[in-house]
Design an enzyme around this catalytic site. Structure first.
Site, mmCIF file in Angstrom:
data_model
loop_
_atom_site.group_PDB
_atom_site.id
_atom_site.type_symbol
_atom_site.label_atom_id
_atom_site.label_comp_id
_atom_site.label_asym_id
_atom_site.label_seq_id
_atom_site.Cartn_x
_atom_site.Cartn_y
_atom_site.Cartn_z
ATOM 1 N N CYS A 76 0.846 -1.196 0.000
ATOM 2 C CA CYS A 76 0.000 0.000 0.000
ATOM 3 C C CYS A 76 0.885 1.252 0.000
ATOM 4 O O CYS A 76 2.001 1.241 0.513
ATOM 5 C CB CYS A 76 -0.905 -0.004 1.227
ATOM 6 S SG CYS A 76 -2.099 1.353 1.240
ATOM 7 N N ARG A 99 2.993 4.893 6.361
ATOM 8 C CA ARG A 99 3.439 4.235 7.598
ATOM 9 C C ARG A 99 4.085 2.876 7.378
ATOM 10 O O ARG A 99 4.451 2.216 8.339
ATOM 11 C CB ARG A 99 2.253 4.100 8.562
ATOM 12 C CG ARG A 99 1.710 5.453 9.014
ATOM 13 C CD ARG A 99 0.366 5.322 9.702
ATOM 14 N NE ARG A 99 -0.670 4.926 8.751
ATOM 15 C CZ ARG A 99 -1.958 4.754 9.088
ATOM 16 N NH1 ARG A 99 -2.338 4.947 10.324
ATOM 17 N NH2 ARG A 99 -2.848 4.408 8.177
#
Ligand code: CO
Length: 209
Positions: free
Chosen positions: A42, A46
């Site tokens: 993704c 993070r």
């Protein structure tokens, strides 16, 4: 938030640290890249792939998009797969999703976000396909986490259904495709226990050649 000047200064400091630790590091990387891993993850800020699995530049070939989606007509993702597998000869393709994925959450919600809703339709299709299992999970966080996992499993299948991966297997090239998921809460990657290394492991309907 850092200013862009600070970001560039941090890059300079990083480059100096790398040279101090290994004077030949960049010179070797200039010659060639020989990554054994191809990472499909993704875009979420993070989960920087190299950092979370402790790899150095040159060790992971990377494709990222919102929701770690593999679409059989996405020329961008297919090009990464083809180059990674046929030219770089990576040995593993890892689809790594993550719990708490905003893209997955949006795909399960009626709230519109704009253009991206069209992209996330692929994840919404996963949601619809597993509606019964998901609706049986009472806790909303657990339900969303399960959809994150099911999305990874679906995208692993999509990788394996490409002609690129199936051609590699037909040539006898060692290549395994794996389903992993990252937990933002503890920084740990979990192996979902799905590794596909031959066409025999995929549905007959999707086998080509
Ligand atoms: Co995400």
């Amino acid at each position: 938030m850092d200013s862009l000047k600070q970001v560039l200064e941090a890059n300079r400091a990083w480059s100096e640290r790398m040279r101090a630790g290994d004077p030949g590091f960049f010179e070797r990387l200039v010659q060639a890249q020989r990554p054994e891993l191809l990472w499909i993850g993704c875009s979420d800020s993070r989960l920087p792939p190299d950092q979370i699995v402790g790899r150095l530049p040159g060790e992971i070939f990377v494709h990222r998009n919102v929701g770690n989606v593999v679409v059989h007509t996405d020329l961008n993702c297919l090009s990464v797969l083809q180059y990674g597998i046929e030219v770089l000869q990576v040995k593993h393709v890892i689809v790594c999703g993550h719990y708490g994925c905003g893209g997955v959450r949006a795909a399960a919600s009626p709230e519109p976000l704009g253009l991206i809703d069209n992209w996330l339709r692929h994840v919404r299709d996963v949601h619809v396909a597993h509606r019964a299992e998901l609706e049986a999970i009472a806790d909303p966080v657990a339900r969303e986490n399960r959809l994150c996992e099911l999305n990874v499993v679906a995208q692993v299948a999509n990788v394996c259904h490409t002609t690129i991966v199936q051609d590699a297997w037909r040539r006898g090239q060692p290549l395994a495709v794996h389903a992993w998921i990252y937990d933002l809460a503890d920084g740990l990657v979990r192996d979902l226990g799905l590794s596909i290394e031959s066409a025999a492991q995929i549905s007959q309907e999707y086998r080509v050649g």
